[in-house]
Design a protein around this motif. Sequence first.
Motif, mmCIF file in Angstrom:
data_model
loop_
_atom_site.group_PDB
_atom_site.id
_atom_site.type_symbol
_atom_site.label_atom_id
_atom_site.label_comp_id
_atom_site.label_asym_id
_atom_site.label_seq_id
_atom_site.Cartn_x
_atom_site.Cartn_y
_atom_site.Cartn_z
ATOM 1 N N VAL A 26 39.340 -23.879 0.860
ATOM 2 C CA VAL A 26 38.283 -23.506 -0.181
ATOM 3 C C VAL A 26 37.328 -24.808 -0.457
ATOM 4 N N ALA A 27 38.118 -25.943 -0.545
ATOM 5 C CA ALA A 27 37.235 -27.146 -0.932
ATOM 6 C C ALA A 27 36.188 -27.260 0.231
ATOM 7 N N LYS A 28 36.309 -26.996 1.682
ATOM 8 C CA LYS A 28 35.584 -27.062 2.726
ATOM 9 C C LYS A 28 34.467 -26.002 2.568
ATOM 10 N N ALA A 29 34.763 -24.672 1.995
ATOM 11 C CA ALA A 29 33.830 -23.713 1.790
ATOM 12 C C ALA A 29 32.895 -24.144 0.685
ATOM 13 N N VAL A 30 33.119 -24.794 -0.246
ATOM 14 C CA VAL A 30 32.461 -25.187 -1.514
ATOM 15 C C VAL A 30 31.284 -26.232 -0.705
ATOM 16 N N ARG A 31 31.846 -27.106 -0.129
ATOM 17 C CA ARG A 31 30.843 -28.042 0.621
ATOM 18 C C ARG A 31 29.965 -27.503 1.429
ATOM 19 N N THR A 32 30.317 -26.656 2.354
ATOM 20 C CA THR A 32 29.504 -25.782 3.148
ATOM 21 C C THR A 32 28.419 -25.219 2.366
ATOM 22 N N LEU A 33 28.852 -24.614 1.381
ATOM 23 C CA LEU A 33 28.024 -23.679 0.532
ATOM 24 C C LEU A 33 26.872 -24.505 -0.038
ATOM 25 N N MET A 34 27.104 -25.910 -0.416
ATOM 26 C CA MET A 34 26.421 -26.711 -1.303
ATOM 27 C C MET A 34 25.425 -27.420 -0.265
ATOM 28 N N GLN A 35 26.130 -27.653 0.992
ATOM 29 C CA GLN A 35 25.465 -28.361 2.084
ATOM 30 C C GLN A 35 24.172 -27.525 2.726
ATOM 31 N N ALA A 36 24.135 -26.282 2.375
ATOM 32 C CA ALA A 36 23.298 -25.407 2.982
ATOM 33 C C ALA A 36 22.141 -25.040 1.924
ATOM 34 N N VAL A 37 22.208 -25.674 0.818
ATOM 35 C CA VAL A 37 21.065 -25.508 -0.231
ATOM 36 C C VAL A 37 20.001 -26.855 -0.258
ATOM 37 N N LYS A 38 18.981 -26.479 0.043
ATOM 38 C CA LYS A 38 17.938 -27.499 0.077
ATOM 39 C C LYS A 38 17.885 -28.295 -0.947
ATOM 40 N N GLY A 39 17.631 -29.487 -0.865
ATOM 41 C CA GLY A 39 17.410 -30.663 -1.985
ATOM 42 C C GLY A 39 18.647 -30.887 -3.006
ATOM 43 N N VAL A 40 19.981 -30.439 -2.302
ATOM 44 C CA VAL A 40 21.358 -31.005 -2.799
ATOM 45 C C VAL A 40 21.815 -32.105 -2.364
ATOM 46 N N GLU A 41 22.072 -33.157 -3.375
ATOM 47 C CA GLU A 41 22.700 -34.442 -2.594
ATOM 48 C C GLU A 41 24.256 -34.276 -3.252
ATOM 49 N N GLU A 42 25.237 -34.756 -2.176
ATOM 50 C CA GLU A 42 26.723 -34.777 -2.364
ATOM 51 C C GLU A 42 26.784 -36.267 -2.953
ATOM 52 N N ARG A 104 32.741 -17.282 -1.074
ATOM 53 C CA ARG A 104 31.684 -16.344 -0.255
ATOM 54 C C ARG A 104 31.235 -15.161 -1.042
ATOM 55 N N ARG A 105 31.682 -14.879 -2.174
ATOM 56 C CA ARG A 105 31.098 -14.088 -3.035
ATOM 57 C C ARG A 105 29.583 -14.247 -3.279
ATOM 58 N N PRO A 106 28.931 -13.025 -3.298
ATOM 59 C CA PRO A 106 27.407 -13.269 -3.417
ATOM 60 C C PRO A 106 27.018 -13.870 -5.084
ATOM 61 N N GLY A 107 27.947 -13.600 -5.677
ATOM 62 C CA GLY A 107 27.616 -14.153 -7.162
ATOM 63 C C GLY A 107 27.644 -15.604 -7.334
ATOM 64 N N VAL A 108 28.649 -16.174 -6.511
ATOM 65 C CA VAL A 108 28.841 -17.765 -6.370
ATOM 66 C C VAL A 108 27.410 -18.404 -5.931
ATOM 67 N N LYS A 109 26.948 -17.828 -4.704
ATOM 68 C CA LYS A 109 25.805 -18.429 -4.164
ATOM 69 C C LYS A 109 24.611 -18.148 -5.293
ATOM 70 N N LYS A 110 24.535 -17.157 -6.022
ATOM 71 C CA LYS A 110 23.512 -17.068 -6.994
ATOM 72 C C LYS A 110 23.595 -17.908 -8.051
ATOM 73 N N LEU A 111 24.661 -18.354 -8.429
ATOM 74 C CA LEU A 111 25.042 -19.282 -9.756
ATOM 75 C C LEU A 111 24.463 -20.556 -9.072
ATOM 76 N N VAL A 112 24.594 -21.049 -7.975
ATOM 77 C CA VAL A 112 24.224 -22.188 -7.413
ATOM 78 C C VAL A 112 22.859 -22.349 -7.306
ATOM 79 N N LEU A 113 22.157 -21.196 -6.712
ATOM 80 C CA LEU A 113 20.509 -21.018 -6.640
ATOM 81 C C LEU A 113 19.988 -21.236 -8.165
ATOM 82 N N GLU A 114 20.308 -20.302 -8.997
ATOM 83 C CA GLU A 114 19.987 -20.539 -10.338
ATOM 84 C C GLU A 114 20.337 -21.983 -11.012
#
Length: 139
Positions: A26-42, A104-114
């Motif tokens: 789950v933690a790896k999936a969160v990082r993968t999601l965030m790394q795919a978003v342009k302009g985000v720094e860990e 991977r729920r679409p709503g989670v990615k939508k929250l990140v993008l918002e």
Amino acid sequence: MPTIEGKQAQIWINEYVKTSGEFEGVAKAVRTLMQAVKGVEEYVNPWSIPSFDSNGPLCCFMVGKEHVTFAFMRGAALPDPEKLLEGTGKGVRHVKLRSVADVRRPGVKKLVLEAVKLNKKDPPSGKMVGMEKRKRKSK
């Protein structure tokens, strides 16, 4: 690259994720999601929590005993049509992630993008710990 305990943030977070037990995926999936978003720094925030920045503090994740908490610093201001966000604080809201499918729920990615959109349109203001240091670094 931000550092913590003498290590690059990415290396520190890799070690944190490896010690996440049943929630490592789950933690790896969160990082993968965030790394795919342009302009985000860990980075690792001053409380030793893996965090993400995009024009200011954006979100963070913490591994617990029963789930991974994925918290949005300005979650109270985010549209949440799927009602994924929990919490009653003035600003922060979180999503409890128990599986990779939850991430991977679409709503989670939508929250990140918002959240990214909100930080771009209206950057966080006020005294946020560590923010000035990161701003100076990026200039």
